[in-house]
Scaffold this active site. Structure first.
Site, short mmCIF file in Angstrom:
data_model
loop_
_atom_site.label_atom_id
_atom_site.label_comp_id
_atom_site.label_asym_id
_atom_site.label_seq_id
_atom_site.Cartn_x
_atom_site.Cartn_y
_atom_site.Cartn_z
N GLN A 71 53.53 -42.56 88.25
CA GLN A 71 52.65 -42.46 87.10
C GLN A 71 53.40 -42.65 85.78
O GLN A 71 54.62 -42.65 85.73
CB GLN A 71 51.95 -41.10 87.10
CG GLN A 71 50.97 -40.94 88.25
CD GLN A 71 50.15 -39.66 88.14
OE1 GLN A 71 50.36 -38.72 88.87
NE2 GLN A 71 49.21 -39.65 87.22
N HIS A 72 52.62 -42.83 84.72
CA HIS A 72 53.04 -42.78 83.31
C HIS A 72 53.77 -44.01 82.80
O HIS A 72 53.82 -44.21 81.58
CB HIS A 72 53.95 -41.57 83.05
CG HIS A 72 53.43 -40.26 83.52
ND1 HIS A 72 52.22 -39.74 83.11
CD2 HIS A 72 53.96 -39.33 84.36
CE1 HIS A 72 52.03 -38.56 83.67
NE2 HIS A 72 53.06 -38.30 84.45
N ASP A 227 50.65 -41.51 92.18
CA ASP A 227 51.30 -41.10 93.43
C ASP A 227 50.85 -39.73 93.93
O ASP A 227 50.64 -39.53 95.13
CB ASP A 227 52.81 -41.16 93.31
CG ASP A 227 53.38 -40.45 92.09
OD1 ASP A 227 52.61 -39.80 91.35
OD2 ASP A 227 54.60 -40.54 91.86
#
Length: 464
Positions: A71-72, A227
């Site tokens: 992520q991110h 995830d």
């Protein structure tokens, strides 16, 4: 037999699982490494995916594909779809000052918690956009679209060229800092705040079983997931299930209906991959705590477990606070680990090993309690990750959580969750297919609240 593919594009590698759509049985699999570092050319991910897929026998015979990913990560594309710079990953901390700026500019952490359920930290995409705007304004100006790693890979699998056609899902969007998992809407003013007035195109947010299109070979594309949400789907985690993952970091997430608004910023208001909420707490210190203590004791993991289980609960007053790399839950970036309560009577290898296990697990109980404070109760604890392979961890965990702990067999649950999502989209049904995750072992023990009380007292000394 109908086949589906699940892809896990993690920080370290790309894994591909080809599964039977009806049962979830893994038919074939492969993986390929990713480059090291905290910023990566996104094209390396595409190369790794292609290589892993080829090693897994190709995707030409699969009917659906979904991607789960880290992520991110900030993926910035120009109007032609080319990356304007290398991707800043979740673990790139250069945007920590930007996080402080954004919190102050919106009126404090409570304002962010109210708006999005996520208080900015360096990992969050919004802070990375602020860093880009301030340090590389020409690249910020060239950014026509911003997306996340799984969005970009899904778009590439589709053969995409139009950056306005990129899609995402709720779980990944909820980690950006400018999307609310409670309202299922972007907050455009927060994007513009982060990016100094710029408003690049954002991916369309798909529902949990909505298709993102097709690959050139005709396979249906699922919406994908972050995830943690993909792993929860792979574990068949449902409402009331709390997943405790002991990897490099410690992650606690719980499936529920309530969107958190934690002004402390400890509980992040993420979404899951089924339409529910997935409040999440992440620590900096996970299984490496056990490895470090085992190395200090000069024992292998089997002997470490034997030592820990030979000591009494509470390690005769010895307490380890596991902030070896600082900590983010609670937010103590400059903290260090500490061993409290040392006497000439309790300073023994068995007690040190026991204190390491109890300290690590107590920090996970802290995370679970914080999620509970947001109105999401954990009815069942599911323990996964490398740390769950420790016999001492498995046997001591139920005593500290105060409830039985389920430990599934080790598996690639992110990729498995992506494959299950692909099968769900393909089926057109209202709920995901019922897949077996293999053997799950339940551990139980008498509750040991005195150990938690001992840990909390030592932790409070660290907080001073």
């Amino acid at each position: 037999m109908t086949l589906v593919a699940g892809i896990d594009s993690s920080t370290q590698s790309c894994k591909v699982l080809i599964c039977d759509a009806d049962t979830g049985r893994i038919v074939r699999s492969a993986s390929a490494p990713h480059p090291a570092g905290t910023e990566v050319d996104a094209r390396h991910w595409w190369t790794a995916l292609q290589h892993a897929a080829e090693q897994a026998g190709g995707l030409d015979d699969v009917s659906a594909v979904s991607v789960g990913a880290q992520q991110h990560g900030m993926v910035c594309l120009d109007s032609s779809g080319e990356p304007v710079r290398d991707v800043l990953l979740w673990n790139d901390t250069r945007s920590s000052k930007a996080a402080e700026q954004l919190i102050a500019e919106l009126g404090g952490p409570g304002s962010w918690a109210d708006r999005t359920g996520v208080v900015p930290v360096a990992a969050v995409t919004a802070t990375k956009l602020r860093w880009l705007a301030d340090h590389e304004p020409d690249r910020a100006d060239a950014t026509a679209a911003v997306c996340l790693p799984h969005d970009w890979l899904t778009w590439r699998l589709r053969g995409g060229t139009d950056v306005t056609a990129i899609c995402t899902d709720r779980s990944d969007a909820s980690g950006t800092g400018y999307f609310s998992a409670e309202t299922d809407r972007y907050q455009p003013d927060l994007l513009e705040l982060a990016f100094r007035g710029r408003d690049p195109a954002l991916p369309r947010v798909l529902g949990p079983r909505e298709t993102a299109g097709e690959t050139p070979s005709g396979a249906v594309l699922g919406p994908g997931a972050g995830d943690n949400a993909a792993a929860a789907l792979g574990l068949s985690a449902g409402r009331g299930d709390c997943v405790v993952s002991l990897g490099t970091s410690g992650v606690v997430s719980a499936v529920g209906e309530v969107a958190p608004h934690d002004p402390e910023g400890i509980v992040a208001g993420f979404a899951d991959a089924t339409g529910r909420q997935l409040p999440l707490v992440c620590t900096l210190n996970g299984a490496p705590v056990l490895a470090a203590v085992a190395a200090m004791l000069k024992v292998d993991f089997d002997e470490f477990d034997r030592l820990a289980l030979s000591a009494p609960a509470g390690a005769e007053g010895l307490v380890l606070v596991p902030y070896f790399e600082g900590e983010r839950s609670p937010n103590l970036p400059d903290a260090a680990g500490a061993l409290h309560g040392v006497t000439t009577r309790n300073l023994a290898p068995a007690n040190i090993a026991r204190a390491a296990v109890e300290g690590l697990l107590s920090s996970m109980v802290y995370c679970t309690d914080k999620i509970g404070e947001q109105g999401v109760d954990a009815a069942r604890i599911i323990l996964v990750g490398g740390g769950a392979r420790s016999e001492a961890v498995r046997r001591i965990a139920p005593a500290l959580f105060g409830s039985p702990v389920d430990v599934p067999a080790p598996a690639e649950y992110v990729a498995l969750g992506a494959a299950r999502q692909a099968a769900w989209v393909l089926s057109g049904r209202d709920t995901p297919p019922e897949w077996s995750i293999g053997e799950t072992t339940r551990y139980d023990a008498d509750a040991a609240p005195q150990v938690l009380e001992q840990y909390r007292a030592a932790r409070d000394l660290t907080l001073r």
